[in-house]
Motif scaffolding. Structure first.
Motif, PDB file in Angstrom:
ATOM      1  N   MET A  45       0.817  -1.225   0.000  1.00  0.00           N
ATOM      2  CA  MET A  45       0.000   0.000   0.000  1.00  0.00           C
ATOM      3  C   MET A  45       0.852   1.276   0.000  1.00  0.00           C
ATOM      4  N   TRP A  46       1.804   1.325   0.905  1.00  0.00           N
ATOM      5  CA  TRP A  46       2.641   2.532   0.957  1.00  0.00           C
ATOM      6  C   TRP A  46       3.409   2.709  -0.362  1.00  0.00           C
ATOM      7  N   PRO A  47       4.037   1.639  -0.887  1.00  0.00           N
ATOM      8  CA  PRO A  47       4.696   1.810  -2.199  1.00  0.00           C
ATOM      9  C   PRO A  47       3.712   2.205  -3.303  1.00  0.00           C
ATOM     10  N   THR A  48       2.459   1.792  -3.210  1.00  0.00           N
ATOM     11  CA  THR A  48       1.484   2.228  -4.220  1.00  0.00           C
ATOM     12  C   THR A  48       1.289   3.739  -4.143  1.00  0.00           C
ATOM     13  N   VAL A  49       1.174   4.239  -2.901  1.00  0.00           N
ATOM     14  CA  VAL A  49       0.990   5.686  -2.725  1.00  0.00           C
ATOM     15  C   VAL A  49       2.222   6.429  -3.253  1.00  0.00           C
ATOM     16  N   ARG A  50       3.406   5.882  -2.978  1.00  0.00           N
ATOM     17  CA  ARG A  50       4.627   6.546  -3.488  1.00  0.00           C
ATOM     18  C   ARG A  50       4.698   6.459  -5.013  1.00  0.00           C
ATOM     19  N   ALA A  51       4.246   5.321  -5.553  1.00  0.00           N
ATOM     20  CA  ALA A  51       4.257   5.163  -7.019  1.00  0.00           C
ATOM     21  C   ALA A  51       3.323   6.192  -7.664  1.00  0.00           C
ATOM     22  N   LEU A  52       2.150   6.368  -7.059  1.00  0.00           N
ATOM     23  CA  LEU A  52       1.207   7.357  -7.607  1.00  0.00           C
ATOM     24  C   LEU A  52       1.818   8.753  -7.553  1.00  0.00           C
ATOM     25  N   ALA A  53       2.487   9.062  -6.439  1.00  0.00           N
ATOM     26  CA  ALA A  53       3.114  10.391  -6.317  1.00  0.00           C
ATOM     27  C   ALA A  53       4.216  10.563  -7.374  1.00  0.00           C
ATOM     28  N   GLU A  54       5.042   9.509  -7.523  1.00  0.00           N
ATOM     29  CA  GLU A  54       6.124   9.567  -8.529  1.00  0.00           C
ATOM     30  C   GLU A  54       5.570   9.798  -9.921  1.00  0.00           C
ATOM     31  N   GLU A  55       4.384   9.218 -10.182  1.00  0.00           N
ATOM     32  CA  GLU A  55       3.791   9.347 -11.525  1.00  0.00           C
ATOM     33  C   GLU A  55       2.950  10.619 -11.652  1.00  0.00           C
ATOM     34  N   GLY A  56       3.036  11.489 -10.636  1.00  0.00           N
ATOM     35  CA  GLY A  56       2.401  12.803 -10.756  1.00  0.00           C
ATOM     36  C   GLY A  56       0.962  12.872 -10.294  1.00  0.00           C
ATOM     37  N   THR A  57       0.483  11.828  -9.587  1.00  0.00           N
ATOM     38  CA  THR A  57      -0.903  11.864  -9.112  1.00  0.00           C
ATOM     39  C   THR A  57      -0.955  11.541  -7.617  1.00  0.00           C
ATOM     40  N   PRO A  58      -0.471  12.455  -6.769  1.00  0.00           N
ATOM     41  CA  PRO A  58      -0.461  12.175  -5.330  1.00  0.00           C
ATOM     42  C   PRO A  58      -1.864  11.850  -4.819  1.00  0.00           C
ATOM     43  N   TYR A  59      -1.928  10.825  -3.971  1.00  0.00           N
ATOM     44  CA  TYR A  59      -3.204  10.257  -3.555  1.00  0.00           C
ATOM     45  C   TYR A  59      -3.511  10.699  -2.123  1.00  0.00           C
ATOM     46  N   VAL A  60      -4.504  11.566  -1.973  1.00  0.00           N
ATOM     47  CA  VAL A  60      -4.907  12.042  -0.643  1.00  0.00           C
ATOM     48  C   VAL A  60      -6.312  11.518  -0.363  1.00  0.00           C
ATOM     49  N   GLY A  61      -6.411  10.654   0.629  1.00  0.00           N
ATOM     50  CA  GLY A  61      -7.718  10.070   0.945  1.00  0.00           C
ATOM     51  C   GLY A  61      -7.510   8.707   1.563  1.00  0.00           C
ATOM     52  N   THR A  62      -8.591   7.943   1.604  1.00  0.00           N
ATOM     53  CA  THR A  62      -8.495   6.590   2.153  1.00  0.00           C
ATOM     54  C   THR A  62      -8.182   5.616   1.021  1.00  0.00           C
ATOM     55  N   LEU A  63      -7.229   4.740   1.263  1.00  0.00           N
ATOM     56  CA  LEU A  63      -6.941   3.664   0.310  1.00  0.00           C
ATOM     57  C   LEU A  63      -7.320   2.354   0.986  1.00  0.00           C
ATOM     58  N   TYR A  64      -8.103   1.559   0.278  1.00  0.00           N
ATOM     59  CA  TYR A  64      -8.677   0.332   0.829  1.00  0.00           C
ATOM     60  C   TYR A  64      -8.166  -0.812  -0.036  1.00  0.00           C
ATOM     61  N   ALA A  65      -7.442  -1.740   0.579  1.00  0.00           N
ATOM     62  CA  ALA A  65      -6.876  -2.868  -0.177  1.00  0.00           C
ATOM     63  C   ALA A  65      -7.648  -4.139   0.150  1.00  0.00           C
ATOM     64  N   GLY A  66      -8.226  -4.753  -0.870  1.00  0.00           N
ATOM     65  CA  GLY A  66      -8.799  -6.095  -0.718  1.00  0.00           C
ATOM     66  C   GLY A  66      -7.692  -7.073  -1.071  1.00  0.00           C
ATOM     67  N   CYS A  67      -7.300  -7.918  -0.123  1.00  0.00           N
ATOM     68  CA  CYS A  67      -6.131  -8.784  -0.318  1.00  0.00           C
ATOM     69  C   CYS A  67      -6.509 -10.248  -0.200  1.00  0.00           C
ATOM     70  N   ILE A  68      -5.644 -11.074  -0.741  1.00  0.00           N
ATOM     71  CA  ILE A  68      -5.802 -12.514  -0.575  1.00  0.00           C
ATOM     72  C   ILE A  68      -4.480 -13.054  -0.029  1.00  0.00           C
ATOM     73  N   LEU A  69      -4.583 -13.932   0.966  1.00  0.00           N
ATOM     74  CA  LEU A  69      -3.379 -14.444   1.618  1.00  0.00           C
ATOM     75  C   LEU A  69      -3.048 -15.792   0.997  1.00  0.00           C
ATOM     76  N   THR A  70      -2.231 -15.776  -0.057  1.00  0.00           N
ATOM     77  CA  THR A  70      -1.911 -17.002  -0.787  1.00  0.00           C
ATOM     78  C   THR A  70      -0.765 -17.725  -0.079  1.00  0.00           C
ATOM     79  N   ALA A  71      -0.496 -18.951  -0.535  1.00  0.00           N
ATOM     80  CA  ALA A  71       0.623 -19.714   0.044  1.00  0.00           C
ATOM     81  C   ALA A  71       1.949 -18.993  -0.192  1.00  0.00           C
TER      82      ALA A  71
END
Ligand code: GLY
Length: 428
Positions: free
Chosen positions: A250-276
């Protein structure tokens, strides 16, 4: 402070309850809100998708902060419109909201930044999509790229099922433009969980974890819904997994968005799956969860407004919120027929009795006032929420409150938070 809240569901009622608890808030508007939110806010007869009317209102009244609940106005660019008027908004720009509005965008962003190992491919031609499915074999996941109101994902057990869903998206156009592009992903298996963070565009601040129940029936049977209940914390979600998802996805996603010029201000909600092989992202949402917010915010002991202000001012690092160790359980009370067709206008009784119980909060979702009576006006009607020192206590109190309510066709699942009670009994 004067705050404008956008939205009308149980999530927004939980936000309204927490916003007005702040000592700095002297005025709250909610557009459009519901009959429960009317106790906390002045309701505005403005639809969340009516960007012109909302912008006009905000331009005139100039609230100090605008909090956007649902994804649709964010995807449509409400935050951009409001910011262009010099207003302060908690919620991502349209570019940021693509994390929910475009599955292709999210998969490609994660792949570009090495944040996923998931195999996927993006198609604008049904023939090419089907050829890929035949090569990959089943099971496989087919997703309409855009926002298809929760109906755009098919976990296909056979190639034929996958092909039929590709046709539904791309040929029959069942989801309009949202299905013009499809994303085909490998089918991952494992328990699912969701993690939400506040983001200031550079840093993230995790909320306590919460788990929802998506299916209509007990034992996770029947159709998918907006969510039939939730609980917090999540006993099966270990700290190492939680930290991994926050710090490595999640944090690297926020940094990636900022690097690509679209800083993300708000709630980020991750639906995840816990694979083997470790946690993988299934999808992002660009907003608070519903009904997860109803169990997260009652556990927040700090001032929500301070956190949101820190987020919009880019100083989340300075904030260390306090969370209650208590357990919280929310049972959604719905109208018979939901998530398909249901009747409205049924008189709701027992609200005062239910709310009189200690540790109970009732968040309204689909309610309206009609001739002085509280009536149903939506599929999900109420989020009956209780805190307790154990899951067993919180769950028992929530269901005691549900037992005091009545309306014609009232329906709720009977197994909400049962697995949390069992996990707590096993592990303490
Ligand atoms: N509870 C699922 C969601 O908010 O999307």
């Amino acid at each position: 402070m004067r705050i404008l809240l956008i939205g009308s569901g149980g999530r927004e009622h939980a936000l309204a309850y927490k916003l007005v608890a702040s000592p700095v808030v002297r005025k709250l508007w909610c557009a459009p809100g519901n009959a429960g939110i009317a106790a906390q806010a002045e309701l505005l007869d403005l639809r969340p998708e009516d960007l012109d009317a909302l912008t006009q209102f905000a331009r005139t009244e100039r609230p100090d902060l605008i909090v956007v609940g649902p994804e649709r106005p964010l995807i449509l660019g409400l935050a951009d419109r409001l910011r262009s008027e010099g207003l302060v908004v908690y919620g991502p720009s349209a570019a940021g909201a693509r994390v929910e509005g475009s599955k292709a965008f999210t998969n490609e962003l994660l792949a570009r930044h090495g944040l996923t190992r998931k195999r996927f491919s993006v198609f604008t031609s049904p023939a090419e999509a089907k050829a890929y499915v035949r090569r990959e074999g089943a099971p496989v996941v087919v997703k309409a790229d855009g926002d298809a109101f929760g109906k755009g994902v098919k976990v296909a057990a056979t190639v034929e099922e996958a092909e039929a869903f590709i046709d539904r998206c791309m040929v029959e156009r069942a989801f309009g433009r949202a299905g013009e592009t499809v994303v085909i992903e490998e089918c991952l298996t494992g328990p699912e969980c969701s993690i939400k963070v506040f983001s200031d565009g550079e840093n993230v601040l995790p909320m306590v974890p919460a788990q929802d129940y998506k299916r209509i029936g007990d034992g996770d049977t029947g159709d998918n819904t907006g969510g039939m209940g939730s609980y917090s914390p999540v006993p099966v979600l270990g700290k190492a997994t939680f930290d991994y998802v926050v710090n490595n996805i999640m944090w690297p996603t926020v940094r990636a968005l900022a690097e690509e010029g679209t800083p993300y201000v708000g709630t980020l909600y991750a639906g995840c799956i816990l694979t083997a092989n470790g946690p993988e992202l299934l999808e992002y949402n660009c907003r608070f969860g519903d009904p997860e917010t109803q169990v997260v915010l009652p556990r927040l002991e700090s001032d929500l407004v301070e956190i949101l202000q820190a987020a919009v001012e880019g100083r989340l690092r300075e904030v260390q919120p306090r969370w209650s160790p208590r357990r919280c359980v929310c049972v959604v009370v719905a109208s018979r027929g939901y998530p398909d067709a249901y009747e409205k206008g049924k008189v709701i009784t027992g609200l005062d009795d239910a709310e009189a119980l200690d540790d109970v909060l009732i968040f309204h979702a689909g309610t309206a006032l009609c001739d002085g009576l509280m009536v149903t006006s939506g599929g999900r009607v109420l989020g009956v929420t209780a805190l307790g020192d154990t899951f067993a206590a919180a769950r028992e109190r929530a269901y005691e409150a549900v037992g005091r309510l009545h309306f014609d066709g009232m329906y709720s699942r009977t197994d909400i938070a049962l697995r949390a009670v069992e996990a707590e009994a096993r592990h303490g």
